[in-house]
Design an enzyme around this catalytic site. Structure first.
Site, PDB file in Angstrom:
ATOM      1  N   HIS A 155       0.832  -1.227  -0.171  1.00  0.00           N
ATOM      2  CA  HIS A 155       0.166  -0.108   0.108  1.00  0.00           C
ATOM      3  C   HIS A 155       0.932   1.273   0.041  1.00  0.00           C
ATOM      4  CE1 HIS A 155       0.623  -1.314   4.070  1.00  0.00           C
ATOM      5  NE2 HIS A 155       0.491  -0.229   4.437  1.00  0.00           N
TER       6      HIS A 155
ATOM      7  N   HIS B 115       1.109   5.120   0.796  1.00  0.00           N
ATOM      8  CA  HIS B 115       0.316   6.267   1.830  1.00  0.00           C
ATOM      9  C   HIS B 115       0.412   7.436   0.958  1.00  0.00           C
ATOM     10  CE1 HIS B 115       0.310   4.372   5.838  1.00  0.00           C
ATOM     11  NE2 HIS B 115       1.234   3.446   5.066  1.00  0.00           N
TER      12      HIS B 115
END
Ligand code: 5GP
Ligand code: ZN
Length: 136
Positions: A99, A101
């Site tokens: 992921h 950010h």
């Protein structure tokens, strides 16, 4: 990956505030944002981290990251943007699904970079609406 939190979000088994979605990529608000508008961008296929994600998947994800970085900057009226990937627990990775950010920054808020906020009432919906409007 049945036990992966972010795979469950992709499958709709866990609710999220979606900012963007296409065939390969999903972006949604972080549940404990550093700043309002803090967004996580993930490939829909499960890869653990940057080491194991295929080039093509990483490239597709990063193209979305750049589009969203601009939309989040404009939609949240930010002065800057952090784009970060934590890989392995020693680097702060808690969820083992790659992921990225995207964190909006405002002049003078650098001291609060480790804070974790909460959305109240309709604030999360208002936030995704601001970002989506800036994406168009
Ligand atoms: P990491 O520390 O692995 O780089 O980041 C994981 C992020 O996922 C954290 O910033 C955390 O707040 C966020 N997070 C953890 N659980 C959930 C959840 O159930 N929903 C959403 N939207 N974000 C989550
Ligand atoms: Zn996963």
């Amino acid at each position: 990956m049945p036990e992966c939190l972010f795979c469950k979000i992709i499958a709709g088994e866990i609710p999220s505030y979606k900012v963007y979605e296409d065939a390969d990529t999903l972006a949604f608000l972080d549940i404990n944002p550093n700043n309002y508008g803090h967004t996580l961008v993930i490939p829909k296929d499960h890869f653990e981290n940057i080491y194991t994600t295929p080039d093509e998947t990483l490239c597709k994800t990063m193209i979305v990251v750049r589009k969203l970085a601009t939309a989040i900057r404009n939609g949240m009226e930010a002065d800057g943007i952090n784009v970060t990937i934590n890989n392995e627990p020693a680097a702060g990775q808690v969820v083992d699904h790659l992921h990225i950010h995207i964190i909006p920054r405002h002049e003078g808020d650098w001291e609060t970079k480790s804070q974790h906020l909460k959305y109240k009432d309709d604030q999360a919906i208002e936030t995704i609406e601001k970002i989506k409007a800036a994406l168009q």
